[in-house]
Enzyme design. Structure first.
Site, short mmCIF file in Angstrom:
data_model
loop_
_atom_site.label_atom_id
_atom_site.label_comp_id
_atom_site.label_asym_id
_atom_site.label_seq_id
_atom_site.Cartn_x
_atom_site.Cartn_y
_atom_site.Cartn_z
N HIS A 107 54.28 61.33 -59.50
CA HIS A 107 54.37 62.48 -60.40
C HIS A 107 55.80 62.93 -60.67
O HIS A 107 56.03 63.98 -61.25
CB HIS A 107 53.53 63.65 -59.85
CG HIS A 107 52.07 63.34 -59.78
ND1 HIS A 107 51.14 64.24 -59.35
CD2 HIS A 107 51.37 62.20 -60.06
CE1 HIS A 107 49.92 63.68 -59.38
NE2 HIS A 107 50.04 62.44 -59.81
N ASP A 158 51.61 60.98 -55.63
CA ASP A 158 51.92 62.37 -56.00
C ASP A 158 53.42 62.50 -56.25
O ASP A 158 54.05 61.50 -56.61
CB ASP A 158 51.38 63.32 -54.92
CG ASP A 158 51.00 64.68 -55.47
OD1 ASP A 158 51.86 65.31 -56.12
OD2 ASP A 158 49.86 65.14 -55.26
#
Ligand SMILES: *[C@@H]1O[C@H](CO)[C@@H](O)[C@H](O)[C@H]1NC(C)=O
Length: 403
Positions: free
Chosen positions: A244, A221
């Site tokens: 991310h 993430d």
């Protein structure tokens, strides 16, 4: 070999210099004297808690020492206030429990709270053993999902230096920093698989004076993410990927959020991430400001969305489709950002209709895209600002009417 020797020598100097920091000999509290067992099976949370409590109560502070070895540790909260500088010297490897009853609906693993003047170092690791929890993570589908432990939490900690610590395979975020001031993180190594759910590297909110230097973060993430109330942040020489990317926000999910201001992200690298540098706000009517943000000297390698402002963030349709974000974004500079984009839209600045972005600067951007559908492009909506220097893709910012 050479680098691990340098690493050892460096840690040795660190230990010696910490130990000699005061003219008198620091009190060392070795967890082995508190019944710790480095067999990887016995729970050591009580031994660590007891060593911490004695160190914390000793005048002038103390050092909790966890020697080399593998230690199972159930969730534990280590609190201040303490009577001097606290050092958590982790040479060993801590392992989180895998049996669900030890972490069911608990949001933390190792937590430090209310500590002023704190050092954590030693070359050891925190292994969240996340593979035991990832298959049960329903948080993408269910906002009332059960809590999962964050591996390392700092709450209300001031004046801390954390270095040479590995964080591996957390069940949830690897690290969360909340309501802290003057925290420096250096030589951190955070790693989890690219497809592991919600394993953000470091999430920070309501904090000032945060430095993250010279660290490597590979997760499923966000690499680094920042919530409301952040001020004075310096990110330097951080390598992100997979994951991310670095994100300011999501902001604006609730009323009365504090502003975000004074960010520099510099000399950093993104490798194969979903985003590079990003600011995102919910399309909800809660007002605040984001300003004085600089991203400069950044390398993008095969990043899907290298430069992003997203003020239409609205996952699972919880916003009014006619509404627009009331967060004012201004004075954001993207400078010297180069490398490759893995999608056609290399620069995507999607600002709020209600509060268009002001004073956005694009300078010296070179992002190549090698697709069959033509070269990279940039897209703007509701953006005021200027662009100069070499720009590939060509800038979508028209010279500003205002500001
Ligand atoms: C902008 O932020 C940087 C980094 O925190 C800080 O050094 C600088 O003083 C800020 N500028 C203004 C005008 O506040």
């Amino acid at each position: 070999m050479g680098s691990s020797l340098a690493h050892c020598v460096c840690l040795w100097f660190l230990l010696v210099s910490i130990t000699n920091a005061k003219s008198h000999v620091r009190n060392v509290f070795n967890v082995m004297s508190y019944g710790a067992v480095a067999d990887g099976k016995t729970d050591n949370s009580k031994a660590i808690f007891d060593a911490w409590t004695h160190a914390c109560q000793s005048v002038g502070g103390g050092m909790v020492l966890i020697p080399k070895g593998t230690y199972l540790v159930n969730p534990v909260v280590l609190k201040g206030t303490c009577k001097g500088q606290m050092v958590f010297f982790l040479q060993g490897d801590l392992k989180a429990p895998t049996d669900q009853k030890s972490w069911d609906d608990i949001d933390h693993w190792i937590t430090f709270q209310y500590v002023d003047n704190f050092v954590m170092s030693g070359g050891g690791s925190l292994d969240g053993q996340g593979a035991s929890a990832w298959p049960y993570n329903t948080c993408n589908k269910d906002s009332h999902c059960k809590k999962l432990p964050v591996s390392l939490r700092l709450d209300f900690v001031n004046n801390a230096w954390i270095s040479y610590i590995k964080l591996i395979n957390s069940k949830n975020f690897h690290m969360n920093i909340f309501a802290c001031n003057n925290i420096k993180l250096e030589h951190m190594h955070i790693m989890a698989p690219g497809d592991s759910p919600n394993t953000d590297g470091i999430h920070i909110a309501l904090s000032t004076g945060i430095k993250v230097w010279d660290s490597i973060i590979s997760t499923g993430d966000d690499c680094l993410s920042f919530g409301p109330g952040m001020k004075d942040v310096d990110i330097w020489k951080v390598q992100c990927g997979p994951g991310h990317g670095i994100s300011i926000g999501s902001l604006g999910s609730s009323p009365n959020e504090k502003d975000v201001q004074g960010f520099i992200v510099r000399n950093s690298r993104f490798i194969g991430t979903q985003n590079g540098v990003r600011i995102k706000t919910w399309a909800l009517p809660h007002a605040s400001n984001v300003y004085n943000i600089t991203f400069r000297r950044i390398i993008m390698q095969n990043v899907a969305n290298p430069i992003v402002i997203d003020q239409e963030y609205c996952p699972s349709g919880k916003c009014n489709p006619q509404g627009s974000s009331q967060i004012q974004i201004r004075d954001v500079k993207f400078m010297n950002i180069w490398g490759t984009s893995s999608s056609k839209v290399a620069v995507n600045l999607d600002c709020s209709k209600g509060k268009p972005c002001q004073q956005i600067v694009l300078k010296d951007i070179y992002l190549a895209y090698k697709g069959k559908d033509g070269p990279a492009i940039s897209q703007c909506s509701n953006v005021n600002g200027v662009s100069y220097g070499k720009l590939q893709p060509p800038s979508c910012i028209q010279k500003s009417q205002s500001n």
